[in-house]
Write a protein that holds these residues in place. Structure first.
Motif, mmCIF file in Angstrom:
data_model
loop_
_atom_site.group_PDB
_atom_site.id
_atom_site.type_symbol
_atom_site.label_atom_id
_atom_site.label_comp_id
_atom_site.label_asym_id
_atom_site.label_seq_id
_atom_site.Cartn_x
_atom_site.Cartn_y
_atom_site.Cartn_z
ATOM 1 N N ARG A 121 0.827 -1.203 0.000
ATOM 2 C CA ARG A 121 0.000 0.000 0.000
ATOM 3 C C ARG A 121 0.866 1.259 0.000
ATOM 4 N NH1 ARG A 121 -4.833 -1.743 4.243
ATOM 5 N NH2 ARG A 121 -6.150 -2.768 2.672
ATOM 6 N N ASP A 122 0.281 2.313 -0.566
ATOM 7 C CA ASP A 122 0.962 3.594 -0.681
ATOM 8 C C ASP A 122 -0.078 4.686 -0.432
ATOM 9 O OD1 ASP A 122 1.555 5.993 -2.812
ATOM 10 O OD2 ASP A 122 3.398 5.230 -1.888
ATOM 11 N N PRO A 123 0.267 5.745 0.296
ATOM 12 C CA PRO A 123 -0.722 6.789 0.596
ATOM 13 C C PRO A 123 -1.417 7.361 -0.639
ATOM 14 C CG PRO A 123 1.235 7.092 1.941
ATOM 15 C CD PRO A 123 1.540 5.979 0.978
ATOM 16 N N ALA A 124 -0.657 7.568 -1.717
ATOM 17 C CA ALA A 124 -1.270 8.115 -2.941
ATOM 18 C C ALA A 124 -2.230 7.110 -3.564
ATOM 19 C CB ALA A 124 -0.187 8.500 -3.940
ATOM 20 N N LEU A 125 -1.830 5.844 -3.593
ATOM 21 C CA LEU A 125 -2.711 4.809 -4.125
ATOM 22 C C LEU A 125 -3.930 4.602 -3.233
ATOM 23 C CD1 LEU A 125 -0.289 2.031 -5.440
ATOM 24 C CD2 LEU A 125 -1.794 3.517 -6.776
ATOM 25 N N ASP A 126 -3.742 4.762 -1.938
ATOM 26 C CA ASP A 126 -4.871 4.623 -1.015
ATOM 27 C C ASP A 126 -5.960 5.632 -1.351
ATOM 28 O OD1 ASP A 126 -3.273 2.757 0.188
ATOM 29 O OD2 ASP A 126 -2.861 3.934 1.994
ATOM 30 N N ARG A 127 -5.576 6.875 -1.546
ATOM 31 C CA ARG A 127 -6.538 7.931 -1.861
ATOM 32 C C ARG A 127 -7.194 7.680 -3.216
ATOM 33 N NH1 ARG A 127 -9.574 10.561 1.057
ATOM 34 N NH2 ARG A 127 -11.074 9.745 -0.443
ATOM 35 N N PHE A 128 -6.380 7.286 -4.190
ATOM 36 C CA PHE A 128 -6.920 6.990 -5.521
ATOM 37 C C PHE A 128 -7.882 5.820 -5.462
ATOM 38 C CE2 PHE A 128 -6.681 4.466 -9.442
ATOM 39 C CZ PHE A 128 -7.157 5.396 -10.348
ATOM 40 N N GLY A 129 -7.527 4.788 -4.697
ATOM 41 C CA GLY A 129 -8.388 3.616 -4.597
ATOM 42 C C GLY A 129 -9.726 3.933 -3.958
ATOM 43 N N ILE A 130 -9.715 4.775 -2.942
ATOM 44 C CA ILE A 130 -10.965 5.162 -2.284
ATOM 45 C C ILE A 130 -11.848 5.951 -3.239
ATOM 46 C CG2 ILE A 130 -11.934 6.570 -0.428
ATOM 47 C CD1 ILE A 130 -9.457 5.821 1.244
ATOM 48 N N ASP A 131 -11.233 6.875 -3.999
ATOM 49 C CA ASP A 131 -12.005 7.670 -4.965
ATOM 50 C C ASP A 131 -12.522 6.799 -6.108
ATOM 51 O OD1 ASP A 131 -11.506 9.941 -3.478
ATOM 52 O OD2 ASP A 131 -9.776 10.550 -4.674
ATOM 53 N N LEU A 132 -11.716 5.856 -6.562
ATOM 54 C CA LEU A 132 -12.129 4.982 -7.655
ATOM 55 C C LEU A 132 -13.331 4.134 -7.260
ATOM 56 C CD1 LEU A 132 -11.633 3.746 -10.471
ATOM 57 C CD2 LEU A 132 -10.047 2.141 -9.383
ATOM 58 N N TRP B 244 -9.315 -3.006 6.296
ATOM 59 C CA TRP B 244 -10.078 -2.181 5.361
ATOM 60 C C TRP B 244 -9.508 -0.766 5.266
ATOM 61 C CZ3 TRP B 244 -15.984 -3.113 6.622
ATOM 62 C CH2 TRP B 244 -16.258 -4.496 6.536
ATOM 63 N N LEU B 245 -9.490 -0.252 4.061
ATOM 64 C CA LEU B 245 -9.181 1.157 3.842
ATOM 65 C C LEU B 245 -10.444 1.973 3.584
ATOM 66 C CD1 LEU B 245 -5.970 1.168 1.599
ATOM 67 C CD2 LEU B 245 -6.173 1.825 4.002
ATOM 68 N N ALA B 246 -11.555 1.311 3.394
ATOM 69 C CA ALA B 246 -12.824 1.982 3.113
ATOM 70 C C ALA B 246 -13.949 1.192 3.762
ATOM 71 C CB ALA B 246 -13.054 2.107 1.606
#
Length: 242
Positions: free
Chosen positions: A50-61, A123-125
């Motif tokens: 996991r990566d902070p930038a990918l985490d944010r992108f994944g949540i938005d996606l 979970w991230l979301a």
């Protein structure tokens, strides 16, 4: 509309998807929902990469694969399929109704299987309901199928037709993989969602295509038959005195 030479491969693919879905569902139920080795392996890989930038992108996606955005895409696909400016709203209603029906079927299957999600600590979301099959994966794959079919009815150039297939498919693939990355689904949940979407899409797409084509015309041009009578024409008015 599917060309005659492509109908047999499509039917064979539909049958294969249905058999694979049935087999996977049976295995999950026999195991009482416990994850397979491939599930735990890929789940652990996602957690450790996991990566902070990918985490944010994944949540938005994830937002694009459910709720209002998903139904907006379904309405768009239905409207495009009609091919007319006057009756686009009929196709939009068909698209929304088709997605709602598919969601009901998926929810029923998920309730019957009752598979738990991965541990909540991973979970991230936020996620709700049972895990199998993945709702986001099913919905996004269905939308990709419907949107592709609608766009192909109007696309003329080879590059445009390729884009109509590739772009929706990449989006659906990304949404499914994202559910594993976010830690809210096992990989086999996502696979089941894709298989279910293939079965539903393959079974309903010809019917939906015929329906949207019919609704793109005036009521007088609607097809007739035992189960779809032509709307009655209004009788000319008559004076009471005859």
């Amino acid at each position: 509309m599917i060309a005659r030479r492509h109908r047999r491969p499509v039917r064979l693919g539909l049958l294969a998807a249905a058999l694979l879905l049935a087999a996977l569902t049976a295995l999950v139920m026999v195991r009482d929902g416990r994850p397979f080795g491939v599930d735990t392996g890929l789940h652990h890989w996602a957690l450790t990469h996991r990566d902070p930038a990918l985490d944010r992108f994944g949540i938005d996606l994830a937002v694009t694969g459910t709720g209002a955005p998903a139904y907006a895409v379904a309405a768009l696909a239905g409207a495009v399929a009609t091919g007319t400016r006057r009756w686009w709203w009929r196709g939009a209603l068909v698209g929304v109704a088709a997605l709602a029906s598919a969601e009901l079927l998926r929810t029923s299957l998920a309730t019957a299987v009752g598979r738990p999600r991965p541990p909540r600590a991973d979970w991230l979301a936020y996620a709700s309901g049972h895990a199998f099959p993945s709702g986001h994966s099913t919905t996004s794959a269905l939308l990709a199928i419907g949107l592709t079919a609608a766009l192909l009815t109007h696309a003329q150039r080879r590059t445009t037709r390729a884009a109509a297939v590739v772009l929706p498919s990449l989006w659906a693939l990304a949404v499914g993989v994202d559910r594993v990355y976010l830690g809210v689904h096992w990989p086999t949940d996502v696979l089941a969602g894709w298989l279910l979407a293939a079965v539903i899409g393959g079974a309903l797409l010809p019917l939906l295509g015929a329906l949207t084509r019919a609704l793109s015309s005036s009521p007088a041009a609607w097809p007739t038959g035992r189960w779809w009578p032509r709307p009655a024409s209004p009788e000319p008015s008559r004076d009471r005195d005859g």
